[in-house]
Design an enzyme around this catalytic site. Structure first.
Site, PDB file in Angstrom:
ATOM      1  N   HIS A 146      -2.061   1.879   1.433  1.00 23.79           N
ATOM      2  CA  HIS A 146      -1.732   2.671   0.024  1.00 23.79           C
ATOM      3  C   HIS A 146      -2.622   3.688   0.009  1.00 23.79           C
ATOM      4  O   HIS A 146      -3.531   4.180   1.003  1.00 23.79           O
ATOM      5  CB  HIS A 146      -2.133   1.710  -0.960  1.00 23.79           C
ATOM      6  CG  HIS A 146      -3.481   1.241  -1.130  1.00 23.79           C
ATOM      7  ND1 HIS A 146      -4.051   0.317  -0.344  1.00 23.79           N
ATOM      8  CD2 HIS A 146      -4.660   1.889  -1.622  1.00 23.79           C
ATOM      9  CE1 HIS A 146      -5.462   0.324  -0.231  1.00 23.79           C
ATOM     10  NE2 HIS A 146      -5.716   1.360  -1.398  1.00 23.79           N
ATOM     11  N   HIS A 200      -5.501  10.468   0.617  1.00 26.24           N
ATOM     12  CA  HIS A 200      -5.649   9.951   2.178  1.00 26.24           C
ATOM     13  C   HIS A 200      -5.171   8.362   1.756  1.00 26.24           C
ATOM     14  O   HIS A 200      -5.225   7.593   0.815  1.00 26.24           O
ATOM     15  CB  HIS A 200      -6.816   9.952   2.709  1.00 26.24           C
ATOM     16  CG  HIS A 200      -7.765   9.330   1.972  1.00 26.24           C
ATOM     17  ND1 HIS A 200      -8.467   9.440   0.854  1.00 26.24           N
ATOM     18  CD2 HIS A 200      -8.441   8.082   2.384  1.00 26.24           C
ATOM     19  CE1 HIS A 200      -9.448   8.424   0.575  1.00 26.24           C
ATOM     20  NE2 HIS A 200      -9.338   7.550   1.571  1.00 26.24           N
TER      21      HIS A 200
END
Length: 197
Positions: free
Chosen positions: A39, A129
């Site tokens: 995620h 990220h």
């Protein structure tokens, strides 16, 4: 409850990331994140009392109505920290909506819960990220991987993280479709309605 807001990934993106994770699987010092847990964290809240849930869910829906769906791109891999001994191997992500959502969530949490609710996030600048692996013991860096994948971001979620001996367990408490200012009239980037996901 240990909470964070996040964007989860479609199956094709998860598959590409899982293939990249095989590069570190041969080194015992790296521990890969399970593909179903991959995620992008928008805002980490840390431990919050259960009575905060109603406000955090209401904030998510409010922002979902305001922010339209957007395209995201998965670039290449990198390390935190970049110099010296790395602790985290990650995939870089780009998308106009990531920064907007992260800042709006930060501002919204500050407004409804106060500045102290942001202490877990600290003063780090937001860098979109996806953590691929964490370094648990001495292990070499792996060569960079370039992805060049694009996908539509149509929702984000409020997630509970429970720390267990074998690793964290994530539970999505609420999903927030991205609709933008025009609600359902906003055509989705993927050709489907955001609430289909």
């Amino acid at each position: 409850m240990r909470l964070f807001y996040a964007v989860f990934l479609p199956e094709d993106v998860r598959r590409a990331l899982a293939a990249a994770q095989e590069k570190v699987s041969r080194y015992k010092g790296w521990k890969a994140v399970p593909p179903h847990q991959l995620h992008l964290t928008l805002l980490f809240l840390g431990e919050r009392p259960e009575e905060d849930l109603e406000d955090l869910i209401a904030l998510g829906h409010r922002l979902g109505r305001r922010v339209p769906p957007f395209w995201a791109t998965l670039k290449g891999t990198g390390y935190f920290p970049n110099e010296g001994t790395p602790r985290v191997w990650f995939a870089k992500a780009e998308g106009e909506g990531f920064g907007l959502l992260a800042q709006d969530l930060r501002d919204g949490v500050r407004e409804v819960l106060g500045e102290e609710a942001l202490q877990a996030e600290g003063e780090r600048a937001f860098k979109p990220h996806i953590t691929l692996a964490r370094r648990k013991a001495p292990a070499p860096r792996v060569p960079p991987v370039v992805f060049g994948l694009t996908w539509p971001v149509e929702a984000f979620a409020l997630v509970r993280s429970e720390l267990r001996p074998k690793g964290p367990v994530y539970t999505i408490l609420e999903r927030f479709p991205l609709r933008g200012e025009h609600g359902r009239a906003e055509e989705k980037v993927s050709g489907e309605r955001p609430e289909d996901h």
